[in-house]
Design an enzyme around this catalytic site. Sequence first.
Site, PDB file in Angstrom:
ATOM      1  CE1 TYR A  17       9.296   1.002   9.777  1.00 50.26           C
ATOM      2  CE2 TYR A  17      10.296   2.726   8.451  1.00 50.26           C
ATOM      3  CZ  TYR A  17       9.918   1.406   8.613  1.00 50.26           C
ATOM      4  OH  TYR A  17      10.164   0.492   7.616  1.00 50.26           O
ATOM      5  CD  GLU A  39       8.087  -0.137   2.187  1.00 54.25           C
ATOM      6  OE1 GLU A  39       7.690   0.700   1.340  1.00 54.25           O
ATOM      7  OE2 GLU A  39       8.736   0.194   3.197  1.00 54.25           O
ATOM      8  CD1 TRP A  47       7.417   5.831   6.427  1.00 50.83           C
ATOM      9  CD2 TRP A  47       6.482   4.201   5.238  1.00 50.83           C
ATOM     10  NE1 TRP A  47       7.611   4.651   7.109  1.00 50.83           N
ATOM     11  CE2 TRP A  47       7.049   3.635   6.385  1.00 50.83           C
ATOM     12  CE3 TRP A  47       5.831   3.366   4.334  1.00 50.83           C
ATOM     13  CZ2 TRP A  47       6.991   2.273   6.671  1.00 50.83           C
ATOM     14  CZ3 TRP A  47       5.778   2.010   4.622  1.00 50.83           C
ATOM     15  CH2 TRP A  47       6.351   1.485   5.772  1.00 50.83           C
TER      16      TRP A  47
END
Length: 181
Positions: A17, A39, A47
């Site tokens: 990522y 998000e 995350w």
Amino acid sequence: MNWYCDVAPGHPLHGPYHDTEYGVPVTDETVLFERLCLEVFQAGLSWLLVLKKRPALNAAFDGFVVDRVAAFDDADRARLLADAGIIRNRRKIDAVIENARRVQALRDSHGGFAAWIAAHHPRDLAAWVKLFRATFRFAGPEVVNEFLMSIGILPGAHRDDCPVQGRILAQAPPWSRVGSG
């Protein structure tokens, strides 16, 4: 300051990522919508959890194709709330569905999500947060900041000495071209 650049290298989820997506400018509606949704799902969570659940979230939300998600109904909500593979938070699920409808509306008012962002660029974080809160659901400061950093609008995704930052800076920024024909 803790940098994602320090956490990501070599990690099986963070690494890819960080290296290929985070901070890289994008204008594709589906990618933008997925990032906003991820998000929203991350708010209050890690995350890493979102990255682990990303494949299941993509499957559950039909690849985050805006028109498909905007058409979700009560049966879809029930299906999502029963799906143990995703982050099952009713407020977040409702926000994703409603935000898909709001992205559809941005097509009429601005020519699309990317064009809406471009029309308001540049701004500082406080102005972006105010704009996002007026436009989307579940759009607090952390969600807005991370979303805008993830798509290359706000700085701070990478340290100056990060090789990914060098690649990003070498690209022509797409935001000035959105909606210009």
